[in-house]
Scaffold this motif. Structure first.
Motif, PDB file in Angstrom:
ATOM      1  N   LEU A  16     -10.230   0.512  12.324  1.00 16.81           N
ATOM      2  CA  LEU A  16      -9.510   0.582  11.042  1.00 16.81           C
ATOM      3  C   LEU A  16      -9.045   2.004  10.749  1.00 16.81           C
ATOM      4  N   ALA A  17      -9.922   2.969  11.070  1.00 15.32           N
ATOM      5  CA  ALA A  17      -9.548   4.366  10.827  1.00 15.32           C
ATOM      6  C   ALA A  17      -8.355   4.767  11.687  1.00 15.32           C
ATOM      7  N   GLU A  18      -8.331   4.253  12.915  1.00 18.73           N
ATOM      8  CA  GLU A  18      -7.227   4.588  13.817  1.00 18.73           C
ATOM      9  C   GLU A  18      -5.931   3.878  13.419  1.00 18.73           C
ATOM     10  N   VAL A  19      -6.095   2.563  13.122  1.00 23.60           N
ATOM     11  CA  VAL A  19      -4.915   1.719  12.902  1.00 23.60           C
ATOM     12  C   VAL A  19      -4.372   1.861  11.476  1.00 23.60           C
ATOM     13  N   GLY A  20      -5.304   2.116  10.535  1.00 20.67           N
ATOM     14  CA  GLY A  20      -4.946   2.147   9.113  1.00 20.67           C
ATOM     15  C   GLY A  20      -3.692   2.938   8.795  1.00 20.67           C
ATOM     16  N   PRO A  21      -3.626   4.214   9.187  1.00 19.94           N
ATOM     17  CA  PRO A  21      -2.444   5.004   8.838  1.00 19.94           C
ATOM     18  C   PRO A  21      -1.152   4.438   9.418  1.00 19.94           C
ATOM     19  N   TRP A  22      -1.268   3.769  10.571  1.00 19.28           N
ATOM     20  CA  TRP A  22      -0.072   3.183  11.181  1.00 19.28           C
ATOM     21  C   TRP A  22       0.432   1.990  10.379  1.00 19.28           C
ATOM     22  N   CYS A  23      -0.494   1.318   9.666  1.00 16.45           N
ATOM     23  CA  CYS A  23      -0.106   0.102   8.941  1.00 16.45           C
ATOM     24  C   CYS A  23       0.962   0.407   7.900  1.00 16.45           C
ATOM     25  N   GLY A  24       0.780   1.511   7.168  1.00 16.33           N
ATOM     26  CA  GLY A  24       1.753   1.881   6.140  1.00 16.33           C
ATOM     27  C   GLY A  24       3.118   2.150   6.765  1.00 16.33           C
ATOM     28  N   TRP A  25       3.082   2.859   7.892  1.00 21.90           N
ATOM     29  CA  TRP A  25       4.317   3.192   8.602  1.00 21.90           C
ATOM     30  C   TRP A  25       5.008   1.918   9.106  1.00 21.90           C
ATOM     31  N   LEU A  26       4.177   1.008   9.654  1.00 20.69           N
ATOM     32  CA  LEU A  26       4.686  -0.261  10.175  1.00 20.69           C
ATOM     33  C   LEU A  26       5.279  -1.098   9.042  1.00 20.69           C
ATOM     34  N   ALA A  27       4.563  -1.092   7.909  1.00 23.70           N
ATOM     35  CA  ALA A  27       5.032  -1.874   6.745  1.00 23.70           C
ATOM     36  C   ALA A  27       6.397  -1.375   6.296  1.00 23.70           C
ATOM     37  N   ALA A  28       6.538  -0.040   6.232  1.00 26.21           N
ATOM     38  CA  ALA A  28       7.831   0.534   5.801  1.00 26.21           C
ATOM     39  C   ALA A  28       8.930   0.178   6.788  1.00 26.21           C
TER      40      ALA A  28
END
Lengths: 236, 117
Positions: A16-28
């Motif tokens: 989650l710590a690794e993937v979490g920040p990417w989720c926001g970027w992916l969502a945008a």
């Protein structure tokens, strides 16, 4: 310490710590795609994109942001598929229109002198007359497919307009077609023996209903089911 | 009569929230409506599309200062026709709701009277 404990304590938080920040970027990244799928290249797409981006800023949590964007993306894909089906149904576009030869009506063809009469075929438990060999000799594969598509499309368009006139919404028609499609999946279709067209006017109503509604909803799947087997049906 | 193709439950929910905002004399943004109705984003924006196409709501962007960053919020309000339509549709819907609630009770009373007789 079991593997489950280890996963709960270390691995999942790490992921989650690794993937979490990417989720926001992916969502945008998903949102522009979702807006374009849902509204095409229109002003409304730009308006909603800005609004959805504002929503995204207000959502706490990276995974929730991604969930919101995926939701918009799924809805956009559904809207896109619906729009494409409606465009096809209203005659706006279709592969038959770009077929190499104009597709003649089967019913307008008259057999030449000396034609010996039909043979019998079996499709989904029904008997059909086989189109005479002379038609197969005259028409090439793409023309045969185009002819079939033209007929099926005309029937589907007529059915669709009739249902609209009866007060069904496009969404309801799609649901009905999906239901018919599930029924259709249970029907065993015997491949036609030699790539001939088959028809039996007025006596294959059930099959025709299934075919026209399947064709209405999923023309590609319909072609995959029937035409790739070398069979061409003339529904009604 | 309503000017919209379909009147669904989410449509009524959105109209109800917008009507309340109208009665309180304020505009309301999309995310706020989403939270108030507890509906998903795609559902709410689908309803906005239909209401906007029917001319029942209108949207406008918030005014941001030059220092503000990030996307703007869009605020919605009912148009004159929207207020009338919302009032009619919500009254209809509430009428239907109260009828379905009263019916079983009435039937029960009829049965009881039958037993007494």
């Amino acid at each position: 310490v079991t593997i489950k404990d280890l996963a709960a304590a270390v691995i999942i938080p790490l992921i989650l710590a690794e993937v979490g920040p990417w989720c926001g970027w992916l969502a945008a990244g998903f949102l522009p795609l979702a807006a374009r799928l849902r509204y095409g290249h229109t002003d409304r797409a730009a308006v909603w994109l800005e609004e959805w981006s504002g929503d995204l800023d207000g959502i706490p949590g990276q995974l929730t942001k991604l969930g919101y964007a995926v939701g918009q993306f799924v809805a956009g894909s559904a809207a896109f598929a619906g729009r494409r089906a409606e465009r096809w149904i209203s005659g706006g576009s279709g592969k038959a229109a770009t077929a190499p030869n104009p597709a003649p009506e089967i019913t307008n063809l008259t057999p030449p002198a000396g034609y010996g009469g039909p043979t019998t075929l079996s499709v989904a438990g029904n008997s059909f007359q086989q189109l005479p060999q002379w038609i197969q000799n005259v028409l090439t594969g793409p023309t045969m497919s185009a002819m079939f598509e033209d007929n099926a499309r005309r029937i589907a368009q007529r059915t669709y307009r009739r249902l609209l006139d009866e007060g069904y919404s496009p969404q309801q028609i799609r649901t009905m077609a999906a239901r018919k499609r599930r029924e259709y999946d249970k029907v065993q279709v015997t491949p036609l023996s030699d790539g001939a067209s088959a028809y039996r006017p007025g006596s294959n109503d059930e099959l025709v209903d299934l075919l026209r509604l399947l064709h209405l909803l999923a023309p590609d799947e319909f072609r995959r089911l029937l035409l790739r087997r070398g069979a061409t049906c003339q529904p009604g | 009569m309503s000017g919209i193709e379909r009147v669904t439950r989410p449509t009524l929910d959105v109209l109800e929230v917008l009507l309340k905002a109208h009665q309180n004399g304020r505009d309301i943004h999309g995310w706020e409506i989403k939270k108030a109705t507890r509906r998903s984003g795609p559902t709410i924006y689908g309803v906005f599309d239909r209401l906007e196409d029917a001319g029942l709501i209108e949207g406008h962007w918030e005014h941001q200062g030059s220092s503000a960053k990030g996307p703007r919020r869009r605020y919605y309000r009912l148009t004159g026709a929207g207020v009338t339509t919302a009032l009619v549709l919500l009254a209809d819907w509430r009428g239907q709701q109260s009828q379905t609630r009263v019916q079983p009770l009435t039937q029960g009373l009829v049965v009881d009277f039958g037993r007494l007789a």
